[in-house]
Design a protein around this motif. Structure first.
Motif, mmCIF file in Angstrom:
data_model
loop_
_atom_site.group_PDB
_atom_site.id
_atom_site.type_symbol
_atom_site.label_atom_id
_atom_site.label_comp_id
_atom_site.label_asym_id
_atom_site.label_seq_id
_atom_site.Cartn_x
_atom_site.Cartn_y
_atom_site.Cartn_z
ATOM 1 N N HIS A 136 0.817 -1.213 0.000
ATOM 2 C CA HIS A 136 0.000 0.000 0.000
ATOM 3 C C HIS A 136 0.854 1.268 0.000
ATOM 4 N N ARG A 137 2.157 1.127 -0.113
ATOM 5 C CA ARG A 137 3.093 2.248 -0.245
ATOM 6 C C ARG A 137 3.007 3.230 0.933
ATOM 7 N N HIS A 138 2.855 2.677 2.129
ATOM 8 C CA HIS A 138 2.904 3.532 3.312
ATOM 9 C C HIS A 138 4.268 4.211 3.440
ATOM 10 N N ARG A 139 5.279 3.638 2.829
ATOM 11 C CA ARG A 139 6.639 4.165 2.966
ATOM 12 C C ARG A 139 6.792 5.582 2.433
ATOM 13 N N VAL A 140 5.914 6.019 1.539
ATOM 14 C CA VAL A 140 6.059 7.353 0.950
ATOM 15 C C VAL A 140 5.414 8.437 1.816
ATOM 16 N N ARG A 141 4.794 8.043 2.923
ATOM 17 C CA ARG A 141 4.204 9.010 3.850
ATOM 18 C C ARG A 141 5.109 9.146 5.076
ATOM 19 N N PRO A 142 5.026 10.252 5.795
ATOM 20 C CA PRO A 142 5.890 10.428 6.980
ATOM 21 C C PRO A 142 5.681 9.321 8.009
ATOM 22 N N GLN A 143 6.777 8.839 8.557
ATOM 23 C CA GLN A 143 6.728 7.805 9.579
ATOM 24 C C GLN A 143 7.828 8.067 10.596
ATOM 25 N N ARG A 144 7.610 7.554 11.802
ATOM 26 C CA ARG A 144 8.540 7.813 12.901
ATOM 27 C C ARG A 144 8.827 6.497 13.615
ATOM 28 N N PRO A 145 9.948 5.839 13.308
ATOM 29 C CA PRO A 145 10.243 4.556 13.941
ATOM 30 C C PRO A 145 10.825 4.725 15.334
ATOM 31 N N VAL A 173 11.559 11.686 11.882
ATOM 32 C CA VAL A 173 10.410 11.637 10.980
ATOM 33 C C VAL A 173 10.968 11.576 9.561
ATOM 34 N N HIS A 174 10.656 10.516 8.846
ATOM 35 C CA HIS A 174 11.251 10.321 7.521
ATOM 36 C C HIS A 174 10.236 9.683 6.590
ATOM 37 N N ARG A 175 10.566 9.662 5.325
ATOM 38 C CA ARG A 175 9.773 8.909 4.355
ATOM 39 C C ARG A 175 10.659 8.483 3.203
ATOM 40 N N TRP A 176 10.413 7.289 2.697
ATOM 41 C CA TRP A 176 11.090 6.802 1.490
ATOM 42 C C TRP A 176 10.306 7.359 0.298
ATOM 43 N N SER A 177 10.667 8.544 -0.150
ATOM 44 C CA SER A 177 9.866 9.196 -1.181
ATOM 45 C C SER A 177 9.968 8.502 -2.533
ATOM 46 N N ASP A 178 11.076 7.771 -2.788
ATOM 47 C CA ASP A 178 11.199 7.025 -4.048
ATOM 48 C C ASP A 178 12.311 6.003 -3.913
ATOM 49 N N ILE A 179 11.954 4.752 -3.710
ATOM 50 C CA ILE A 179 12.959 3.681 -3.654
ATOM 51 C C ILE A 179 12.593 2.536 -4.597
ATOM 52 N N ASP A 180 11.761 2.826 -5.592
ATOM 53 C CA ASP A 180 11.295 1.773 -6.494
ATOM 54 C C ASP A 180 12.433 1.119 -7.269
ATOM 55 N N ALA A 181 13.531 1.854 -7.502
ATOM 56 C CA ALA A 181 14.643 1.309 -8.288
ATOM 57 C C ALA A 181 15.866 1.008 -7.436
ATOM 58 N N CYS A 182 15.744 1.110 -6.112
ATOM 59 C CA CYS A 182 16.896 0.892 -5.231
ATOM 60 C C CYS A 182 17.039 -0.573 -4.864
ATOM 61 N N ASP A 183 18.294 -0.984 -4.719
ATOM 62 C CA ASP A 183 18.588 -2.337 -4.262
ATOM 63 C C ASP A 183 19.683 -2.243 -3.209
ATOM 64 N N GLY A 184 19.638 -3.145 -2.236
ATOM 65 C CA GLY A 184 20.645 -3.160 -1.193
ATOM 66 C C GLY A 184 20.041 -3.567 0.134
ATOM 67 N N PRO A 185 20.884 -3.792 1.145
ATOM 68 C CA PRO A 185 20.397 -4.276 2.440
ATOM 69 C C PRO A 185 19.890 -3.160 3.335
ATOM 70 N N LEU A 186 18.924 -3.504 4.189
ATOM 71 C CA LEU A 186 18.458 -2.640 5.270
ATOM 72 C C LEU A 186 18.625 -3.412 6.569
ATOM 73 N N ILE A 187 19.298 -2.798 7.523
ATOM 74 C CA ILE A 187 19.499 -3.416 8.828
ATOM 75 C C ILE A 187 18.633 -2.677 9.830
ATOM 76 N N LEU A 188 17.698 -3.384 10.442
ATOM 77 C CA LEU A 188 16.804 -2.815 11.445
ATOM 78 C C LEU A 188 17.273 -3.290 12.811
ATOM 79 N N PHE A 189 17.465 -2.370 13.765
ATOM 80 C CA PHE A 189 17.887 -2.816 15.092
ATOM 81 C C PHE A 189 17.311 -1.918 16.173
ATOM 82 N N ARG A 190 17.091 -2.533 17.321
ATOM 83 C CA ARG A 190 16.463 -1.851 18.442
ATOM 84 C C ARG A 190 17.361 -0.729 18.967
ATOM 85 N N ALA A 191 16.733 0.320 19.484
ATOM 86 C CA ALA A 191 17.487 1.331 20.219
ATOM 87 C C ALA A 191 18.131 0.665 21.429
ATOM 88 N N GLY A 192 19.397 0.928 21.661
ATOM 89 C CA GLY A 192 20.098 0.321 22.779
ATOM 90 C C GLY A 192 20.753 -1.005 22.453
#
Length: 296
Positions: free
Chosen positions: A37-46, A83-102
């Motif tokens: 649903h492309r929620h990534r293009v809207r502002p989000q706060r992880p 507060v960020h958004r992935w405004s356009d990553i349709d052509a991007c490739d590569g790793p994403l590392i997600l990790f907890r604060a602390g």
């Protein structure tokens, strides 16, 4: 939504089944697959870190009012609360590392001084992708075979990856200088954590000095060594960032923003905001608020 940001999607760390070690490795293809649903293009706060490497392709990303073009070698580090958004990553490739604060203690200075996006040269990118691949394989092994799981190993591999990608890593010094730097970084880490907890209530460095048991000069020296700015400037910039977030992503009136950030009245808040930005809050909101922002 929480934190008074109704236009911002709040993201909680929610690892995949079996991935309960505080870190997870995916890639841009997986992100696109999960986000139909492309929620990534809207502002989000992880409430967690996201470290992304662009191995190939181009795109764009926005973080706390800064726009960044992405290309091969780009590194994106989204810290908790941004507060960020992935405004356009349709052509991007590569790793994403997600990790907890602390999950990685000891990187406070790096978190405070690293930009949201920077570029690596080809050689450093290759080494970073190798490090990310190693972390990914160990993570997959921990998920597939729990008896092989080692959070300590995952933490060390993530630390190695960060050391590889961080810009302008400090040169090695003698033991005495290194010890002084470590002590200074420790003081700054305590100050930074206290600012994050109390910036909406305590607007003077003296408040933090009393709470932490240091004098103002010690906090100022430690903050300047870590960030290049004094303790008061660091504190003011944190208050200002939250003020911008409130103005851009909520419909709180200026007086409501003032109360949320601990100012005695709207006039005091306006004076502070105008001194920092040379723009009144209402004018800044008109220029940068959600209603004036361009769509995805």
């Amino acid at each position: 939504m929480e934190n008074g940001h109704p236009a911002v999607r709040q993201l909680r760390y929610s690892p995949a089944v079996g991935s309960s070690h505080g870190v997870e490795v995916i890639d841009f293809a997986a992100l696109r697959h999960m986000d139909v649903h492309r929620h990534r293009v809207r502002p989000q706060r992880p409430d967690f870190h996201v470290l992304a490497l662009i191995a190939s392709g181009t795109g764009s990303h926005e973080a706390d009012f800064g726009a960044h073009r992405l290309a091969e070698g780009s590194v994106v580090w989204i810290r908790p609360g941004m507060v960020h958004r992935w405004s356009d990553i349709d052509a991007c490739d590569g790793p994403l590392i997600l990790f907890r604060a602390g999950f990685l203690p000891g990187f406070t200075t790096a978190e405070a001084t690293a930009p949201a996006c920077w570029r690596l040269g080809r050689q450093r990118l290759d080494l970073a992708l190798f490090a990310a691949g190693h972390l990914g394989r160990e993570h997959d092994a921990a998920v597939d075979t729990p008896r092989l799981a080692s959070p300590a190993l995952l933490s060390h591999l993530l630390a190695a990856l960060l050391l590889r990608v961080l810009p302008d890593a400090p040169a090695r010094t003698d033991a005495a200088s290194a010890g002084h730097r470590d002590r200074s970084a420790g003081v700054f880490g305590l100050y930074r954590a206290a600012v994050e907890e109390h910036f909406a209530d305590w607007h003077q460095v003296a408040d933090y000095a009393r709470a932490l048991g240091y004098d103002v000069r010690t906090l100022t020296r430690a903050t300047r060594a870590a960030t290049g700015t004094g303790a008061k400037t660091f504190l003011d910039q944190r208050v200002l960032l939250e003020a911008k977030r409130l103005l851009a992503h909520t419909d709180l009136p200026v007086v409501g923003c003032a109360r949320r950030l601990g100012f005695r009245d709207a006039a005091a808040f306006t004076t502070f905001f105008r001194r920092q930005t040379a723009t009144p809050p209402a004018a800044w909101r008109a220029a940068y608020g959600a209603d004036s922002a361009s769509g995805p």
